[in-house]
Design a protein around this motif. Structure first.
Motif, PDB file in Angstrom:
ATOM      1  N   HIS A 298       4.384   5.402  10.293  1.00  0.00           N
ATOM      2  CA  HIS A 298       5.049   6.692  10.153  1.00  0.00           C
ATOM      3  C   HIS A 298       4.074   7.834   9.861  1.00  0.00           C
ATOM      4  O   HIS A 298       4.477   9.008   9.906  1.00  0.00           O
ATOM      5  CB  HIS A 298       6.088   6.628   9.031  1.00  0.00           C
ATOM      6  N   LEU A 299       2.830   7.509   9.548  1.00  0.00           N
ATOM      7  CA  LEU A 299       1.868   8.530   9.114  1.00  0.00           C
ATOM      8  C   LEU A 299       1.713   9.688  10.098  1.00  0.00           C
ATOM      9  O   LEU A 299       1.779  10.854   9.686  1.00  0.00           O
ATOM     10  CB  LEU A 299       0.515   7.882   8.815  1.00  0.00           C
TER      11      LEU A 299
ATOM     12  N   VAL B 215      -2.503  10.296   3.129  1.00  0.00           N
ATOM     13  CA  VAL B 215      -2.815   8.864   3.133  1.00  0.00           C
ATOM     14  C   VAL B 215      -2.785   8.332   1.701  1.00  0.00           C
ATOM     15  O   VAL B 215      -2.217   7.266   1.432  1.00  0.00           O
ATOM     16  CB  VAL B 215      -4.190   8.611   3.788  1.00  0.00           C
ATOM     17  N   ASP B 216      -3.384   9.057   0.759  1.00  0.00           N
ATOM     18  CA  ASP B 216      -3.367   8.637  -0.645  1.00  0.00           C
ATOM     19  C   ASP B 216      -1.932   8.580  -1.174  1.00  0.00           C
ATOM     20  O   ASP B 216      -1.561   7.660  -1.918  1.00  0.00           O
ATOM     21  CB  ASP B 216      -4.189   9.605  -1.499  1.00  0.00           C
TER      22      ASP B 216
ATOM     23  N   ILE C 192       3.586   2.892  -0.970  1.00  0.00           N
ATOM     24  CA  ILE C 192       3.669   1.520  -0.456  1.00  0.00           C
ATOM     25  C   ILE C 192       3.238   0.518  -1.526  1.00  0.00           C
ATOM     26  O   ILE C 192       3.838  -0.554  -1.666  1.00  0.00           O
ATOM     27  CB  ILE C 192       2.823   1.394   0.824  1.00  0.00           C
ATOM     28  N   LYS C 193       2.230   0.879  -2.307  1.00  0.00           N
ATOM     29  CA  LYS C 193       1.785   0.010  -3.396  1.00  0.00           C
ATOM     30  C   LYS C 193       2.905  -0.181  -4.421  1.00  0.00           C
ATOM     31  O   LYS C 193       3.155  -1.299  -4.897  1.00  0.00           O
ATOM     32  CB  LYS C 193       0.551   0.614  -4.067  1.00  0.00           C
ATOM     33  N   ASP C 194       3.591   0.905  -4.786  1.00  0.00           N
ATOM     34  CA  ASP C 194       4.705   0.799  -5.733  1.00  0.00           C
ATOM     35  C   ASP C 194       5.836  -0.036  -5.138  1.00  0.00           C
ATOM     36  O   ASP C 194       6.514  -0.782  -5.860  1.00  0.00           O
ATOM     37  CB  ASP C 194       5.221   2.194  -6.088  1.00  0.00           C
ATOM     38  N   GLY C 195       6.028   0.070  -3.817  1.00  0.00           N
ATOM     39  CA  GLY C 195       7.037  -0.756  -3.172  1.00  0.00           C
ATOM     40  C   GLY C 195       6.710  -2.231  -3.270  1.00  0.00           C
ATOM     41  O   GLY C 195       7.569  -3.060  -3.529  1.00  0.00           O
TER      42      GLY C 195
END
Length: 233
Positions: free
Chosen positions: A72-73, A100-101, A107-110
């Motif tokens: 999606h980026l 990006v950050d 995504i990391k929290d997901g």
């Protein structure tokens, strides 16, 4: 990411302070299909937390929320880099590298199970118009927050924000079993605060100097909520 040892420990962990128990389920092939639920001491299931690999989509009349992925980026770069969108936020994102950050953290929290990030897409065209997420997920307290909602300026005032909030609230209360959904807005962001009030969120308090922004200093935050017994409004 979960490994089998970590999952085994998770399955036997005690819920902090409440006497509850976190339970997990996984298949023979590995730990990729984790689903976590919180059980109160008497065994009644209250809160269902989808796994980090969940492909659950939330579909409304005009928009569909799909799990956020790196693909999606490029489209998010087209809608998310306008400085006006970050005027009231703790963090400013104005370059591809900063986005990006931002997505990396989402995504990391997901993967950690503390958030469920989504891309917001238009059903008619498939176009990506923003991003949002469930965050600060607290299964032991049957609550979470809806936040980090970013919608391209082109679609402000279109009703999309209201539709995605209703989709997420319905999922939180009727599928996940939440008892409380919270919202935060910068105290001086009157537009966001009015939008929350229009969907029925109740104003609770101003938390002074609640969050720090390297670019903007200390920020006052307005806290809103909706309870399960108040939904649907």
């Amino acid at each position: 990411m979960w490994d089998c040892a970590g999952l085994t420990a998770l399955c036997h962990a005690r819920g902090a302070g409440s006497g509850g128990r976190i339970v997990g389920r996984f298949n023979r092939e590995g730990c990729g299909k984790v689903r976590r639920s919180f059980r109160h001491p008497k065994g009644k299931l209250h809160f269902q937390l989808p796994s980090r690999t969940s492909n659950v989509e939330l579909t409304g009349q005009r928009v569909r929320l799909v799990p956020l992925v790196w693909a999606h980026l490029p489209e998010l770069c087209d809608v998310a880099l306008d400085p006006e969108l970050w005027r009231y936020t703790v963090r400013s994102v104005e370059t591809r590298e900063e986005l990006v950050d931002y997505l990396t953290q989402a995504i990391k929290d997901g993967e950690a199970g503390t958030a469920i990030p989504y891309a917001i897409t238009l059903i008619e065209t498939g176009e990506i118009v923003g991003t949002t997420r469930f965050n600060h997920i607290e299964p032991q307290h049957n609550r979470l927050e809806i936040g980090f909602t970013l919608i391209g300026l082109k679609w402000h005032g279109s009703g999309i924000n209201r539709e995605i909030k209703h989709l997420m609230l319905d999922h939180a209360f009727n599928t996940m079993g939440c008892q409380r959904v919270e919202f935060r807005a910068s105290a001086d962001n009157l537009r966001s605060r009015r939008a929350l009030e229009k969907i029925g969120a109740k104003f609770e308090a101003i938390f002074r100097n609640f969050m720090y922004s390297p670019a903007k200093g200390m920020r006052d935050v307005a806290i809103y909520s909706i309870l399960a017994e108040e939904w649907p409004i």
